[in-house]
Design an enzyme around this catalytic site. Structure first.
Site, mmCIF file in Angstrom:
data_model
loop_
_atom_site.group_PDB
_atom_site.id
_atom_site.type_symbol
_atom_site.label_atom_id
_atom_site.label_comp_id
_atom_site.label_asym_id
_atom_site.label_seq_id
_atom_site.Cartn_x
_atom_site.Cartn_y
_atom_site.Cartn_z
ATOM 1 N N LYS A 167 -73.750 -36.943 -21.715
ATOM 2 C CA LYS A 167 -73.236 -36.322 -22.943
ATOM 3 C C LYS A 167 -73.823 -36.935 -24.212
ATOM 4 O O LYS A 167 -74.026 -36.250 -25.202
ATOM 5 C CB LYS A 167 -71.710 -36.419 -22.995
ATOM 6 C CG LYS A 167 -71.013 -35.548 -21.955
ATOM 7 C CD LYS A 167 -69.502 -35.684 -22.067
ATOM 8 C CE LYS A 167 -68.828 -34.945 -20.923
ATOM 9 N NZ LYS A 167 -67.364 -34.981 -21.018
ATOM 10 N N ALA A 211 -61.587 -46.651 -25.971
ATOM 11 C CA ALA A 211 -62.533 -46.411 -27.067
ATOM 12 C C ALA A 211 -63.928 -46.178 -26.503
ATOM 13 O O ALA A 211 -64.927 -46.447 -27.167
ATOM 14 C CB ALA A 211 -62.521 -47.591 -28.034
HETATM 15 P P1 ATR Z 1 -65.720 -43.091 -20.425
HETATM 16 O O1 ATR Z 1 -66.992 -42.360 -20.707
HETATM 17 O O2 ATR Z 1 -64.956 -42.553 -19.240
HETATM 18 O O3 ATR Z 1 -64.862 -43.238 -21.618
HETATM 19 P P2 ATR Z 1 -66.472 -45.823 -20.799
HETATM 20 O O4 ATR Z 1 -67.260 -45.442 -22.008
HETATM 21 O O5 ATR Z 1 -67.052 -46.803 -19.834
HETATM 22 O O6 ATR Z 1 -66.155 -44.539 -19.919
HETATM 23 O O7 ATR Z 1 -65.036 -46.316 -21.285
HETATM 24 C C1 ATR Z 1 -64.057 -46.778 -20.403
HETATM 25 C C2 ATR Z 1 -62.805 -47.139 -21.207
HETATM 26 O O8 ATR Z 1 -61.782 -47.593 -20.309
HETATM 27 C C3 ATR Z 1 -63.031 -48.258 -22.195
HETATM 28 O O9 ATR Z 1 -62.181 -48.043 -23.297
HETATM 29 C C4 ATR Z 1 -62.603 -49.489 -21.379
HETATM 30 O O10 ATR Z 1 -62.250 -50.620 -22.160
HETATM 31 P P3 ATR Z 1 -63.411 -51.639 -22.684
HETATM 32 O O11 ATR Z 1 -64.081 -50.948 -23.845
HETATM 33 O O12 ATR Z 1 -62.680 -52.865 -23.059
HETATM 34 O O13 ATR Z 1 -64.353 -51.832 -21.506
HETATM 35 C C5 ATR Z 1 -61.405 -48.931 -20.684
HETATM 36 N N1 ATR Z 1 -61.008 -49.648 -19.460
HETATM 37 C C6 ATR Z 1 -61.660 -49.665 -18.281
HETATM 38 N N2 ATR Z 1 -60.967 -50.374 -17.362
HETATM 39 C C7 ATR Z 1 -59.830 -50.839 -17.982
HETATM 40 C C8 ATR Z 1 -58.715 -51.604 -17.583
HETATM 41 N N3 ATR Z 1 -58.589 -52.081 -16.328
HETATM 42 N N4 ATR Z 1 -57.744 -51.850 -18.488
HETATM 43 C C9 ATR Z 1 -57.857 -51.404 -19.760
HETATM 44 N N5 ATR Z 1 -58.884 -50.638 -20.204
HETATM 45 C C10 ATR Z 1 -59.869 -50.362 -19.326
#
Ligand code: ATR
Length: 290
Positions: free
Chosen positions: A70, A132
């Site tokens: 995307k 985020a």
């Molecule tokens: P997507 O495209 O699905 O949004 P991404 O850009 O990798 O995938 O984002 C994943 C989101 O899930 C992020 O906000 C991530 O937090 P970080 O920015 O701190 O990595 C969050 N996330 C993933 N695993 C998590 C967890 N176990 N607890 C809290 N937040 C999590």
């Protein structure tokens, strides 16, 4: 270029075998009497630009773009909508003769699911957005455009939430709203008196985890929506129900974002998206359908 009896569209991603978009768009085509065909196109992870070009060169009229491409779309098209510029990502492309047009219908789909399917008006609400990353960034602009009183964005990595909120501050003001960013543990303080709408844009529930916020954040009768669907959303939706919230997975958003894409391509709005959502749930419950 081949002369085709049907206008052709596809979802381009990696992987795409699981995509429900062909089913959804064939239902919309049936509802509206449009002659079109919708396929899955798997692209090599390092070959999106070539895959997109080849799809256009084949005479197709447009495509959806999904994970992980995307963010690559804006640089490949001649025009980006305001929503695409804000999210810096697109999920829909139309190959017009004047150039390729990019749109992002993810947030529009979420807002339609909340307001039309769940029946909750966002105007004046406090909305808490968890995450985020790409998914959260894709929905924030349209959520703000629905005139909530306040949107709080919190994330495990707080700096990303602060940056995402800052990049949407002017947009929020234009829509009579405010957007605040912070760490997960700051959610309650930033919301003030809890939230009426909780949106999970994190991938935490992939591991079956509950929402990464403290209990008690939801006001009575709050709505909690996950951007994921299927088993990936179960940790979050079960947690939300245990908190007394109305919980929704992301399947309604999937159908509604598809309806917005369909209208962007065809100029016709599918008249009965709830019927497609019901059919899709039934289909998914009955086992895997490639
Ligand atoms: P997507 O495209 O699905 O949004 P991404 O850009 O990798 O995938 O984002 C994943 C989101 O899930 C992020 O906000 C991530 O937090 P970080 O920015 O701190 O990595 C969050 N996330 C993933 N695993 C998590 C967890 N176990 N607890 C809290 N937040 C999590």
């Amino acid at each position: 270029m081949r002369a085709e009896p049907y206008d052709r569209y596809a979802v381009i991603g990696y992987p795409v075998a699981h995509s429900q978009s062909p089913f959804i768009h064939s239902e919309f085509a049936r509802q509206t009497g449009q002659l079109m065909q919708y396929e899955r196109v798997q692209s090599p992870v390092d070959g999106f630009a070539q895959t997109l070009q080849a799809w256009a060169d084949s005479g197709a009229r447009g495509c959806n773009v999904t994970v992980p491409f995307k963010f690559e779309v804006p640089a490949r098209v001649s025009h980006c909508s305001a929503r695409v510029r804000l999210a810096q990502a697109a999920n829909t492309v139309r190959f017009d003769e004047q150039g390729w047009q990019a749109e992002n219908t993810d947030g529009l789909g979420l807002v339609a699911d909340i307001q039309l399917n769940a029946g909750l008006a966002l105007k004046g609400c406090t909305v808490l957005l968890l995450g985020a990353g790409g998914a959260a960034a894709g929905v924030l602009g349209p959520v703000l455009a629905a005139h909530p009183a306040r949107v709080v964005v919190v994330n495990r990595t707080a700096a990303k939430a602060v940056a995402l909120a800052a990049s949407h501050a002017a947009w929020a003001r234009e829509h009579g709203s405010i957007v605040l960013g912070g760490a997960l543990h700051e959610a309650a303080a930033l919301c003030g008196q809890g939230c009426q709408v909780l949106i999970n844009g994190t991938s935490s529930s992939l591991a079956g985890e509950a929402a990464p916020v403290a209990t008690g954040i939801l006001r009575p009768n709050a709505l909690a929506v996950d951007l994921m669907y299927g088993p990936a959303s179960e940790g979050f939706t079960l947690w939300a129900q245990s908190q007394g919230a109305q919980a929704r997975d992301g399947l309604g958003m999937l159908v509604e974002q598809a309806a917005q894409a369909f209208e962007f391509w065809r100029g016709v709005r599918p008249p009965d998206t709830p019927a497609v959502l019901t059919a899709l749930r039934r289909r998914m419950a009955s086992g895997p359908h490639p």
